[in-house]
Design an enzyme around this catalytic site. Structure first.
Site, PDB file in Angstrom:
ATOM      1  N   LYS A 159     -51.327   0.015  62.840  1.00 20.74           N
ATOM      2  CA  LYS A 159     -51.786   0.045  64.232  1.00 20.74           C
ATOM      3  C   LYS A 159     -51.026  -0.959  65.086  1.00 20.74           C
ATOM      4  O   LYS A 159     -50.568  -1.980  64.573  1.00 20.74           O
ATOM      5  CB  LYS A 159     -53.288  -0.289  64.308  1.00 20.74           C
ATOM      6  CG  LYS A 159     -54.191   0.706  63.607  1.00 20.74           C
ATOM      7  CD  LYS A 159     -55.662   0.382  63.850  1.00 20.74           C
ATOM      8  CE  LYS A 159     -56.542   1.496  63.285  1.00 20.74           C
ATOM      9  NZ  LYS A 159     -57.975   1.276  63.610  1.00 20.74           N
ATOM     10  N   GLU A 194     -67.295  -0.689  69.666  1.00 19.61           N
ATOM     11  CA  GLU A 194     -67.047   0.545  68.913  1.00 19.61           C
ATOM     12  C   GLU A 194     -66.986   0.226  67.428  1.00 19.61           C
ATOM     13  O   GLU A 194     -66.310  -0.719  67.020  1.00 19.61           O
ATOM     14  CB  GLU A 194     -65.679   1.141  69.279  1.00 19.61           C
ATOM     15  CG  GLU A 194     -65.531   1.612  70.682  1.00 19.61           C
ATOM     16  CD  GLU A 194     -64.161   2.268  70.910  1.00 19.61           C
ATOM     17  OE1 GLU A 194     -63.955   2.779  72.015  1.00 19.61           O
ATOM     18  OE2 GLU A 194     -63.298   2.256  70.008  1.00 19.61           O
ATOM     19  N   GLU A 250     -54.755  -1.758  58.511  1.00 24.40           N
ATOM     20  CA  GLU A 250     -56.129  -1.723  58.019  1.00 24.40           C
ATOM     21  C   GLU A 250     -56.210  -0.678  56.921  1.00 24.40           C
ATOM     22  O   GLU A 250     -55.425   0.267  56.890  1.00 24.40           O
ATOM     23  CB  GLU A 250     -57.081  -1.265  59.147  1.00 24.40           C
ATOM     24  CG  GLU A 250     -57.303  -2.258  60.252  1.00 24.40           C
ATOM     25  CD  GLU A 250     -58.210  -1.701  61.348  1.00 24.40           C
ATOM     26  OE1 GLU A 250     -58.488  -0.486  61.359  1.00 24.40           O
ATOM     27  OE2 GLU A 250     -58.641  -2.492  62.186  1.00 24.40           O
ATOM     28  N   VAL A 288     -67.218   6.113  80.307  1.00 23.38           N
ATOM     29  CA  VAL A 288     -67.441   7.480  80.792  1.00 23.38           C
ATOM     30  C   VAL A 288     -68.808   7.999  80.338  1.00 23.38           C
ATOM     31  O   VAL A 288     -69.555   8.592  81.102  1.00 23.38           O
ATOM     32  CB  VAL A 288     -66.332   8.423  80.257  1.00 23.38           C
ATOM     33  CG1 VAL A 288     -66.598   9.863  80.690  1.00 23.38           C
ATOM     34  CG2 VAL A 288     -64.951   7.973  80.715  1.00 23.38           C
ATOM     35  N   GLY A 318     -56.091   5.077  70.014  1.00 24.31           N
ATOM     36  CA  GLY A 318     -55.334   5.998  69.158  1.00 24.31           C
ATOM     37  C   GLY A 318     -53.829   5.964  69.329  1.00 24.31           C
ATOM     38  O   GLY A 318     -53.100   6.532  68.523  1.00 24.31           O
ATOM     39  N   ARG A 359     -65.755  -2.600  79.766  1.00 22.25           N
ATOM     40  CA  ARG A 359     -65.957  -1.872  81.030  1.00 22.25           C
ATOM     41  C   ARG A 359     -67.163  -0.949  80.922  1.00 22.25           C
ATOM     42  O   ARG A 359     -67.717  -0.775  79.831  1.00 22.25           O
ATOM     43  CB  ARG A 359     -64.726  -0.993  81.282  1.00 22.25           C
ATOM     44  CG  ARG A 359     -64.530   0.000  80.129  1.00 22.25           C
ATOM     45  CD  ARG A 359     -63.569   1.121  80.415  1.00 22.25           C
ATOM     46  NE  ARG A 359     -63.684   2.138  79.393  1.00 22.25           N
ATOM     47  CZ  ARG A 359     -63.089   2.123  78.209  1.00 22.25           C
ATOM     48  NH1 ARG A 359     -62.315   1.112  77.872  1.00 22.25           N
ATOM     49  NH2 ARG A 359     -63.275   3.101  77.340  1.00 22.25           N
ATOM     50  N   HIS A 399     -57.863  11.852  70.502  1.00 23.39           N
ATOM     51  CA  HIS A 399     -58.444  10.595  70.973  1.00 23.39           C
ATOM     52  C   HIS A 399     -59.068  10.700  72.351  1.00 23.39           C
ATOM     53  O   HIS A 399     -59.298   9.709  73.023  1.00 23.39           O
ATOM     54  CB  HIS A 399     -57.430   9.461  70.887  1.00 23.39           C
ATOM     55  CG  HIS A 399     -56.870   9.339  69.502  1.00 23.39           C
ATOM     56  ND1 HIS A 399     -57.663   9.065  68.423  1.00 23.39           N
ATOM     57  CD2 HIS A 399     -55.629   9.534  69.017  1.00 23.39           C
ATOM     58  CE1 HIS A 399     -56.917   9.072  67.327  1.00 23.39           C
ATOM     59  NE2 HIS A 399     -55.690   9.366  67.649  1.00 23.39           N
TER      60      HIS A 399
HETATM   61  C1  MV4 Z   1     -59.080   4.206  62.247  1.00 23.59           C
HETATM   62  C2  MV4 Z   1     -59.380   5.393  61.528  1.00 23.59           C
HETATM   63  C3  MV4 Z   1     -59.497   5.295  60.166  1.00 23.59           C
HETATM   64  N1  MV4 Z   1     -59.314   4.111  59.554  1.00 23.59           N
HETATM   65  N2  MV4 Z   1     -58.909   3.065  61.589  1.00 23.59           N
HETATM   66  C4  MV4 Z   1     -58.674   6.236  66.563  1.00 23.59           C
HETATM   67  C5  MV4 Z   1     -58.797   5.623  67.907  1.00 23.59           C
HETATM   68  C6  MV4 Z   1     -58.601   4.179  67.685  1.00 23.59           C
HETATM   69  N3  MV4 Z   1     -59.449   3.447  68.563  1.00 23.59           N
HETATM   70  C7  MV4 Z   1     -58.935   3.943  66.248  1.00 23.59           C
HETATM   71  N4  MV4 Z   1     -58.945   5.225  65.620  1.00 23.59           N
HETATM   72  C8  MV4 Z   1     -59.113   5.336  64.276  1.00 23.59           C
HETATM   73  N5  MV4 Z   1     -58.960   4.187  63.563  1.00 23.59           N
HETATM   74  C9  MV4 Z   1     -59.020   3.022  60.272  1.00 23.59           C
HETATM   75  N6  MV4 Z   1     -58.827   1.867  59.630  1.00 23.59           N
HETATM   76  C10 MV4 Z   1     -59.561   6.569  62.245  1.00 23.59           C
HETATM   77  C11 MV4 Z   1     -59.409   6.555  63.619  1.00 23.59           C
HETATM   78  C12 MV4 Z   1     -59.591   7.833  64.267  1.00 23.59           C
HETATM   79  C13 MV4 Z   1     -60.665   8.087  65.109  1.00 23.59           C
HETATM   80  C14 MV4 Z   1     -61.597   7.104  65.413  1.00 23.59           C
HETATM   81  C15 MV4 Z   1     -62.648   7.367  66.260  1.00 23.59           C
HETATM   82  C16 MV4 Z   1     -62.778   8.627  66.812  1.00 23.59           C
HETATM   83  C17 MV4 Z   1     -61.860   9.621  66.537  1.00 23.59           C
HETATM   84  C18 MV4 Z   1     -60.801   9.359  65.700  1.00 23.59           C
HETATM   85  C19 MV4 Z   1     -59.888  10.365  65.420  1.00 23.59           C
HETATM   86  C20 MV4 Z   1     -58.821  10.094  64.595  1.00 23.59           C
HETATM   87  C21 MV4 Z   1     -58.675   8.835  64.024  1.00 23.59           C
END
Ligand code: MV4
Length: 450
Positions: free
Chosen positions: A158, A275, A200, A295, A165, A292, A235
């Site tokens: 990341k 989150e 992660e 939505v 995302g 913030r 996302h």
């Molecule tokens: C992740 C994950 C799985 N494992 N981190 C997507 C948005 C970003 N804010 C973080 N996201 C994710 N992080 C780890 N370690 C899967 C996602 C993710 C996801 C998270 C929330 C809602 C939809 C998603 C769709 C794809 C991946």
């Protein structure tokens, strides 16, 4: 309380904020671009100022222009809404310098949560569970490989400046990680101006569950339960609901208390959201903090009876929080769908002139929009044109009411994602509460539309 507030936003959220200001007797100042001269937020506000050309960089993101308007209009505070300047620490700082109240947390808190590595480190110190991984910058593929070996594959690479995302990459083994590292780093550097990377453990089929917080400037903080927003597409959230169909009372309480701990630790004031990713065993891990108004805040308002924008204004004006945790209600179930001007199959935006527009009404239906029949959806802004929220005593009733409302929803002249929303809400997996983040990729089969 303030007597005049500037709303540094457009569309449905500007309208939403103006309505609460009117309820509280606060005068409102709208800003608008050349593309928005006929917009509802402009006609609803007490005053409106043209701030520039249609492109956001030349209007809604022009910090100095907006500050200048606030001073000219003698607005005491600025509500940034969501998106645009809402999580821009430079904007919050400029407001602070000018003696204008930024309706949100302090600039340094926004900045700290904007760095995902710093946010992880801070949450770890606060005793909030984070995804197993590293909380420092990885400078090379070698360093990343070493870290991944101790975490165990699969891992997620990341960008620290990312979020939402952007700049993420799953690596299932060392070869994949090494292959992705430099490219991701370069992309993050060009996209965010910061190529700092971390990794992660990859959480498989997680749910996205977030806790809504309200915190005042005197150290008081409460949680307004959770929202589940797992149904997303690239996302972008599509369906949000409260409560989550997945949580039990104990996990709900633990997540709420962890979120409050986080807010207290960083000295957070205003409305905010923590989150979490929640895995199949109901382990929860801090993901990001949104500093913030979001939505999807209406689903929380519908189950708690609290006007979150009103509380934001009160907190920013220096009032103490009006609720104790035991006083936060949770009644029934609320679901929100986001209506996008887009092709439901290709997901491409579908700008154009709306020739007919109407939404059904009812005491359990809430419709948030700035769109009216005859307006043109331009390609300059987010294609979300409305939010439709239904409430019921239970989840099944809320689903049925929302489906009925969608069937009566009328938008002509442009394409919308309404067929997708109907398919999601009527899907047996959704109805069973099987709402993981892979829902749409698993269940959505493009359909024929006219
Ligand atoms: C992740 C994950 C799985 N494992 N981190 C997507 C948005 C970003 N804010 C973080 N996201 C994710 N992080 C780890 N370690 C899967 C996602 C993710 C996801 C998270 C929330 C809602 C939809 C998603 C769709 C794809 C991946």
């Amino acid at each position: 309380m303030f007597s005049k507030v500037l709303i540094a936003n457009r569309g449905e959220i500007a309208v939403r904020i103006i309505r609460t200001c009117q309820k509280l007797g606060i005068r409102t100042v709208a800003v608008y671009s050349e593309a928005d001269a006929d917009s509802l937020h402009v006609s609803l506000a007490d005053e409106a100022y043209l701030i520039g050309k249609p492109r956001v960089a030349e209007s809604y993101l022009n910090i100095e222009k907006i500050i200048e308007v606030a001073k000219t209009a003698k607005a005491e505070a600025i509500h940034p809404g969501y998106g645009l300047l809402s999580e821009n620490p430079a904007f919050a700082r400029r407001c602070e310098e000018e003696g204008i109240v930024f309706i949100g947390p302090k600039a340094d808190v926004i900045a700290a949560m904007g760095s995902k590595i710093e946010a992880r480190r801070t949450m770890e110190q606060a005793g909030v569970p984070i995804v197993p991984g590293v909380s420092f910058a990885l400078d090379s593929a070698d360093e990343a490989a070493k870290a991944a070996a101790s975490i165990g594959y699969p891992v997620m690479l990341k960008a620290s400046a990312g979020g939402g995302g952007i700049g993420m990459h799953i690596a299932r083994d060392e070869a994949e990680l090494r292959q992705a590292f430099e490219g991701s780093q370069k992309r993050a550097a060009s996209f965010f101006g910061d190529g700092t990377m971390y990794i992660e453990k990859y959480i498989d089929r997680p749910r996205h569950i977030e806790i809504q917080l309200l915190a005042d400037s005197y150290g008081n903080c409460v949680y307004l339960w959770e929202r589940e927003c797992s149904i997303q597409r690239r996302h972008q959230k599509v369906v949000e609901e409260a409560p989550s169909p997945f949580l039990d009372e104990e996990t709900r309480r633990k997540m709420g208390e962890a979120a409050v701990r986080a807010a207290r630790y960083i000295g957070y004031a205003n409305a905010g959201t923590i989150e979490f990713l929640v895995d199949e065993q109901k382990n929860f891990y801090f993901l990001e903090m949104n500093t913030r108004l979001q939505v999807e805040h209406p689903v929380t308002e519908e189950i708690t009876g609290i006007d979150i924008v009103e509380e934001q204004l009160r907190i920013a004006a220096g009032e103490p929080l009006r609720y104790k945790q035991e006083e936060i209600r949770r009644d029934g179930h609320a679901i929100e769908v986001r209506i996008y001007a887009e092709d439901p199959n290709t997901f491409y935006p579908s700008p154009g002139r709306i020739t007919a527009f109407s939404a059904p009404q009812g005491e359990w239906i809430r419709h948030e929009t700035a769109v009216q029949s005859g307006i043109t959806v331009t390609p300059f802004y987010d294609p979300m044109i409305a939010k439709l929220i239904a409430k019921g005593p239970d989840r099944q009733t809320a689903i049925e009411r929302l489906l009925a409302a969608l069937r009566d929803y009328r938008v002509e002249g442009i394409k919308t994602n309404i067929p997708l929303l109907e398919a999601v809400l009527s899907h047996p997996a959704f109805q069973a509460g099987d709402t993981t983040t892979d829902f749409l990729s698993k269940h959505w089969k493009p359909i024929k539309t006219k």
